[in-house]
Motif scaffolding. Structure first.
Motif, PDB file in Angstrom:
ATOM      1  N   ILE A  86     -14.885  24.835  13.962  1.00 59.76           N
ATOM      2  CA  ILE A  86     -15.103  24.202  15.299  1.00 59.76           C
ATOM      3  C   ILE A  86     -16.126  22.960  15.184  1.00 59.76           C
ATOM      4  N   PHE A  87     -15.821  22.171  15.342  1.00 61.08           N
ATOM      5  CA  PHE A  87     -16.470  20.691  15.215  1.00 61.08           C
ATOM      6  C   PHE A  87     -16.941  20.108  16.475  1.00 61.08           C
ATOM      7  N   ALA A  88     -18.236  19.788  16.760  1.00 62.38           N
ATOM      8  CA  ALA A  88     -18.778  18.965  17.578  1.00 62.38           C
ATOM      9  C   ALA A  88     -19.100  17.589  17.218  1.00 62.38           C
ATOM     10  N   GLY A  89     -18.573  16.692  18.067  1.00 62.87           N
ATOM     11  CA  GLY A  89     -18.662  15.277  17.773  1.00 62.87           C
ATOM     12  C   GLY A  89     -19.267  14.086  18.682  1.00 62.87           C
ATOM     13  N   ILE A  90     -19.826  13.242  18.489  1.00 65.58           N
ATOM     14  CA  ILE A  90     -20.035  12.083  19.399  1.00 65.58           C
ATOM     15  C   ILE A  90     -19.176  10.785  18.946  1.00 65.58           C
ATOM     16  N   ASP A  91     -18.252  10.301  19.836  1.00 64.71           N
ATOM     17  CA  ASP A  91     -17.493   9.299  19.506  1.00 64.71           C
ATOM     18  C   ASP A  91     -16.706   9.439  18.060  1.00 64.71           C
ATOM     19  N   GLY A  92     -16.435  10.480  17.977  1.00 60.60           N
ATOM     20  CA  GLY A  92     -15.721  10.966  16.741  1.00 60.60           C
ATOM     21  C   GLY A  92     -16.260  11.157  15.690  1.00 60.60           C
ATOM     22  N   ARG A  93     -17.675  11.238  15.697  1.00 63.33           N
ATOM     23  CA  ARG A  93     -18.442  11.182  14.326  1.00 63.33           C
ATOM     24  C   ARG A  93     -19.028  12.976  14.511  1.00 63.33           C
ATOM     25  N   PRO A  94     -18.678  13.785  13.579  1.00 63.33           N
ATOM     26  CA  PRO A  94     -19.004  15.094  13.676  1.00 63.33           C
ATOM     27  C   PRO A  94     -20.835  15.354  13.623  1.00 63.33           C
ATOM     28  N   VAL A  95     -21.379  16.271  14.566  1.00 64.37           N
ATOM     29  CA  VAL A  95     -22.670  16.389  14.480  1.00 64.37           C
ATOM     30  C   VAL A  95     -23.186  17.716  14.412  1.00 64.37           C
ATOM     31  N   ALA A  96     -22.112  18.605  14.472  1.00 67.53           N
ATOM     32  CA  ALA A  96     -22.192  19.824  14.362  1.00 67.53           C
ATOM     33  C   ALA A  96     -20.934  20.475  13.900  1.00 67.53           C
ATOM     34  N   GLY A  97     -21.058  22.055  13.323  1.00 67.80           N
ATOM     35  CA  GLY A  97     -19.893  22.452  13.210  1.00 67.80           C
ATOM     36  C   GLY A  97     -19.928  24.100  12.979  1.00 67.80           C
ATOM     37  N   ALA A  98     -18.998  24.946  13.263  1.00 73.59           N
ATOM     38  CA  ALA A  98     -19.258  26.415  13.088  1.00 73.59           C
ATOM     39  C   ALA A  98     -17.882  26.550  12.438  1.00 73.59           C
TER      40      ALA A  98
END
Length: 393
Positions: free
Chosen positions: A262-274
Motif C-alpha cells: 500500500i503506497f501513499a503518494g503526492i503527485d505520483g511520488r511515494p511518501v509512505a508505504g505499508a
C-alpha cells in the motif's frame, strides 16, 4: 513415525510443506520461511538458528512439522521475556540459548503444529512433535522452550502437555459483512464516526492518494521504495531492520497476490508505504514507513486502507500488527493472544507460573474494561466478535 531436525527448509519440498498449511497462512508457507533463510534474515547474524522438526510416516511421507529455532537473544519475538532472562542470569543460570517455535519477526496467531489434514487421527503426530521439541530442549541443555502465538487448538494441546500459558492482547478488526466503508462507519457512535472521517479528510486535503500493488505486480522501483520506508522506521526509532531488499523481491515473485503493498503518494511520488500479507480470509499488516510526518497518514495507510481492502475483497479479519491501544477507537477489538512456555529450572518455573497467573487476571480485566467502556460501536451494531471477547473467561 520418525521425527528429525532440519537446519534448512530447502531440505523439504515446498509442495510437501505447504500441504501441511491448507488454509494458506502466508507466514507458514514454505516460500516465506525459506526466503528468510535464503537472505540471512535468520541464522547466526540475528540469532535465529533453524531447527525445524519434521515428522514422517513409514512411507517417508511428511505428515507433521514445527517451525523451530534456537535463539541466542529475544529479539523479534513480541512475547517479551527479558525480565525472565534477567532473573535467570542473576541466579547463575544462562537463559540463552533457548528454543522458540514461531515465525520470526511475526506476531501473528497461527498453527505451530503443522499436521497433514488428511490424517484420520492427527493426535499421535501432534503429541510426537510436542515431545520431540521437549527432547531437543533437554538434550541441548536449553533453559526453556517457547511456543509463540499458537492458535486455539495448539494452545489447548500445549496446556495439556504441561506448558505454562501466557496471555497477551492485540487489536483485530472483524466484519459481519459491511457493504462498504461507509456502512462500517455507520456502526460507530456519532462522535467516533466524526473523528474518523476528519482523519481521512486531512489525508485527502494534503493531496495524498493511495494505490495498492500485489507482489507479482510490483516492479523494482516499488520494492526499493518499500524497503526504503521499512528501513526508515528502524532508523527513526529503535531496533534492527532484519529484512532486506532481496528478501522482499523473492516474496513478491514467490507469493504473488498474498503480498499486498500500500503506497501513499503526492503527485505520483511515494511518501509512505505499508507491507501487508493476506490469506484466504484475513489481511495482516506488518511493516510501515514514511519520509515525512503527515497528519493522520499512518492511520489511513495502515488501518483504513486495510479495512477498505478487506471489505472489497470479502476478508473477514484484519490484524494490523502488535500493540497499539489507539486502534480500539478506530474499530479494532481487543483480542487475546497466547504463548506456551517450558522452563527447565524448577524454582524459576515456579516463579514464572505465579507471575503468569497474576498477569493473566490483569490482562482479562484490561480486555473487559476496553470492551465495556471504549469500543466506538453503537450498542446495536457491535461486531459478533466483540460479544465473544466479552466472554473470554
Amino acid at each position: 513415525m520418525q521425527i528429525r531436525i532440519s537446519h534448512s527448509l530447502d531440505e523439504v519440498s515446498a509442495a510437501d510443506w505447504n500441504r501441511l498449511n491448507p488454509d494458506g497462512n502466508p507466514f507458514l508457507r514454505h516460500e516465506f520461511l525459506a526466503a528468510l533463510e535464503h537472505h540471512d534474515c535468520v541464522g547466526q547474524t540475528f540469532g535465529w538458528l533453524p531447527h525445524h522438526l519434521l515428522a514422517f510416516d513409514d512411507q517417508r511421507r511428511l505428515v507433521g512439522a514445527v517451525p523451530l529455532y534456537l535463539k541466542t537473544n529475544s529479539y523479534g519475538e513480541f512475547v517479551f521475556d527479558w525480565a525472565w532472562a534477567d532473573a535467570s542470569e542473576r541466579a547463575g543460570m544462562p537463559w540463552y540459548p533457548k528454543a522458540v517455535a514461531a515465525v520470526p519477526y511475526t506476531p501473528v496467531t497461527g498453527r505451530r503444529l503443522l499436521i497433514d489434514p488428511t490424517l484420520s487421527d492427527p493426535e499421535p503426530v501432534r503429541r510426537g512433535l510436542i515431545e520431540a521439541a521437549g527432547v531437543l530442549a533437554r538434550e541441548q541443555g536449553l533453559s526453556s522452550l517457547h511456543w509463540l502465538f499458537p492458535d486455539a487448538s495448539d494452545t489447548d494441546s500445549l496446556e495439556d502437555a504441561g506448558f505454562l500459558l501466557r496471555m497477551g492482547c492485540q487489536y483485530h478488526w472483524t466484519q459481519p459483512g459491511y457493504r462498504d466503508f461507509d456502512d462500517f462507519l455507520d456502526s460507530f457512535s456519532a462522535h467516533k464516526r466524526k473523528k474518523l472521517k476528519r482523519e481521512r479528510r486531512r489525508v485527502i486535503e494534503a493531496g495524498i492518494e493511495h494505490r495498492i500493488v500485489h507482489g507479482h505486480e510490483a516492479d523494482e522501483s516499488d520494492w526499493r521504495t518499500l524497503h526504503r520506508f521499512y528501513q526508515s522506521t528502524f532508523d527513526k526509532k529503535w531496533g534492527t531492520a532484519t529484512l532486506n531488499l532481496p528478501f522482499f523481491r523473492e516474496l513478491g515473485a514467490a507469493m504473488g497476490e498474498q503480498v499486498v503493498l500500500i503506497f501513499a503518494g503526492i503527485d505520483g511520488r511515494p511518501v509512505a508505504g505499508a507491507l501487508c500479507f493476506r490469506s484466504q480470509g484475513a489481511l495482516y499488516g506488518r511493516h510501515w514507513g514514511c519520509e515525512a510526518d503527515y497528519h493522520s497518514l499512518h492511520f489511513e495507510t495502515c488501518y483504513y486502507q486495510g479495512i477498505d481492502y478487506c471489505i472489497r475483497e470479502g476478508l473477514s479479519l484484519f490484524e494490523p500488527g502488535a500493540q497499539g491501544e489507539h486502534k480500539v477507537s478506530r474499530g479494532f477489538l481487543p483480542t487475546p493472544t497466547w504463548s506456551a512456555h517450558w522452563i527447565a529450572q524448577p524454582r524459576l518455573r515456579e516463579a514464572i507460573a505465579d507471575f503468569l497467573s497474576r498477569e493473566q487476571r490483569a490482562m482479562r480485566d484490561y480486555i473487559h474494561t476496553l470492551n465495556a467502556e471504549h469500543l466506538p460501536y453503537k450498542a446495536d451494531r457491535l461486531p459478533p466478535a466483540a460479544r465473544h471477547v466479552r466472554r473470554i473467561d
